[in-house]
Write an enzyme that holds these catalytic residues in place. Structure first.
Site, short mmCIF file in Angstrom:
data_model
loop_
_atom_site.label_atom_id
_atom_site.label_comp_id
_atom_site.label_asym_id
_atom_site.label_seq_id
_atom_site.Cartn_x
_atom_site.Cartn_y
_atom_site.Cartn_z
N GLY A 212 -4.58 -5.95 2.04
CA GLY A 212 -3.30 -5.29 1.76
C GLY A 212 -2.07 -5.95 2.33
O GLY A 212 -0.99 -5.86 1.76
N ASP B 255 0.07 -3.37 5.98
CA ASP B 255 0.83 -2.85 4.86
C ASP B 255 1.29 -1.41 5.11
O ASP B 255 2.44 -1.07 4.91
CB ASP B 255 -0.01 -2.92 3.57
CG ASP B 255 -1.44 -2.41 3.75
OD1 ASP B 255 -1.77 -1.85 4.82
OD2 ASP B 255 -2.25 -2.58 2.82
N ASP C 181 -1.59 5.16 7.66
CA ASP C 181 -1.77 6.49 7.07
C ASP C 181 -2.35 7.42 8.13
O ASP C 181 -1.62 8.05 8.88
CB ASP C 181 -2.66 6.37 5.84
CG ASP C 181 -2.89 7.71 5.15
OD1 ASP C 181 -2.27 8.70 5.54
OD2 ASP C 181 -3.70 7.75 4.20
N ASP D 111 -3.50 -1.33 -3.03
CA ASP D 111 -4.28 -1.24 -4.26
C ASP D 111 -4.84 0.15 -4.49
O ASP D 111 -4.93 0.98 -3.59
CB ASP D 111 -5.46 -2.21 -4.19
CG ASP D 111 -6.54 -1.73 -3.22
OD1 ASP D 111 -6.20 -1.45 -2.05
OD2 ASP D 111 -7.71 -1.59 -3.62
P1 IMP Z 1 -5.48 4.50 7.88
O1 IMP Z 1 -6.65 4.03 8.68
O2 IMP Z 1 -5.69 5.86 7.30
O3 IMP Z 1 -4.16 4.38 8.60
O4 IMP Z 1 -5.42 3.60 6.58
C1 IMP Z 1 -5.01 2.30 6.61
C2 IMP Z 1 -5.42 1.55 5.36
O5 IMP Z 1 -5.71 2.43 4.28
C3 IMP Z 1 -4.30 0.68 4.88
O6 IMP Z 1 -4.35 -0.60 5.45
C4 IMP Z 1 -4.52 0.64 3.38
O7 IMP Z 1 -5.42 -0.40 3.06
C5 IMP Z 1 -5.18 1.96 3.07
N1 IMP Z 1 -4.20 2.95 2.57
C6 IMP Z 1 -3.66 3.99 3.22
N2 IMP Z 1 -2.81 4.68 2.47
C7 IMP Z 1 -2.79 4.04 1.26
C8 IMP Z 1 -2.07 4.27 0.02
O8 IMP Z 1 -1.27 5.20 -0.14
N3 IMP Z 1 -2.34 3.39 -0.97
C9 IMP Z 1 -3.20 2.35 -0.85
N4 IMP Z 1 -3.88 2.10 0.28
C10 IMP Z 1 -3.69 2.94 1.33
MG MG Z 2 -5.18 -2.41 4.31
#
Ligand code: IMP
Ligand code: MG
Length: 183
Positions: free
Chosen positions: A48, A104, A107, A163
């Site tokens: 990403g 990128d 979340d 993506d």
């Molecule tokens: P986290 O561990 O929930 O913070 O997620 C991080 C990873 O989830 C990011 O590096 C993205 O690859 C993916 N991700 C989180 N939210 C989105 C979104 O809205 N669209 C696409 N990929 C996402």
């Molecule tokens: Mg990612």
């Protein structure tokens, strides 16, 4: 790829190409000020962060190095699994280095808090995080993101590296994916 090329798959534009350019420039100015004395190792999180890394690195007017890691947290869905696996590790020894993780989006924060802790155990002088986008849930996890480009609504977005099932990464801007695409 332009928004108009996949108009029917998107519900709302979050950031245009021009807005992203401005955000990246602001991030670069802050990073330059903080790392003027010792070059950071930028660690891009595949896949990403490829677009952010490519544009951020070229915008930076100080010496830097780049390396890459691949971790998995999502699979092909739209919800974080909470499970982080290293698929590709760094080639660089980061002992004594100032590491700046380039991501990128943050979340749930699970991926980055895990990655920051993992890199910290390798003897780096510092491990900071730069994320282009941040969603509201990131506030729930204890992860200190030094550089955030923009806060966005809690919706699944695609484009500029992000993506859905490997599609839409090459969209020039960032937009909310229409639910009909994944439901
Ligand atoms: P986290 O561990 O929930 O913070 O997620 C991080 C990873 O989830 C990011 O590096 C993205 O690859 C993916 N991700 C989180 N939210 C989105 C979104 O809205 N669209 C696409 N990929 C996402
Ligand atoms: Mg990612």
């Amino acid at each position: 790829m332009e928004f108009s090329d996949v108009e029917q798959d998107l519900t709302e534009i979050v950031l245009t190409e021009d807005q992203i350019k401005g955000i990246i420039a602001d991030l670069a100015r802050r990073i330059e000020a903080d790392y003027a004395d010792s070059p950071p190792l930028l660690v891009g999180v595949l896949r990403g962060a490829v677009m952010v890394m490519a544009d951020l690195a070229r915008e930076l007017r100080i010496p830097i190095e780049m390396d890459w890691m691949a971790v998995s947290s999502y699979g092909a869905g739209t919800q974080s699994s909470g499970v982080v696996r290293i698929l590709k590790d760094l080639d660089t020894d980061i002992a004594g280095r100032r590491v700046l993780i380039v991501e990128d989006i943050i979340d749930s924060g699970l991926t980055l808090s895990w990655l920051q802790a993992n890199l910290a155990t390798r003897g780096a002088e510092s491990v900071e995080i730069c994320a282009l986008l941040r969603k509201p849930d990131a506030a729930k996890v204890e992860v200190d993101v030094r550089y955030v480009g923009a806060d966005i609504p809690n919706k699944f977005v695609v484009g500029y590296g992000l993506d859905y099932a490997e599609a839409y990464r090459h969209l020039k801007g960032v937009a909310v994916l229409a639910p009909h695409v994944y439901s």
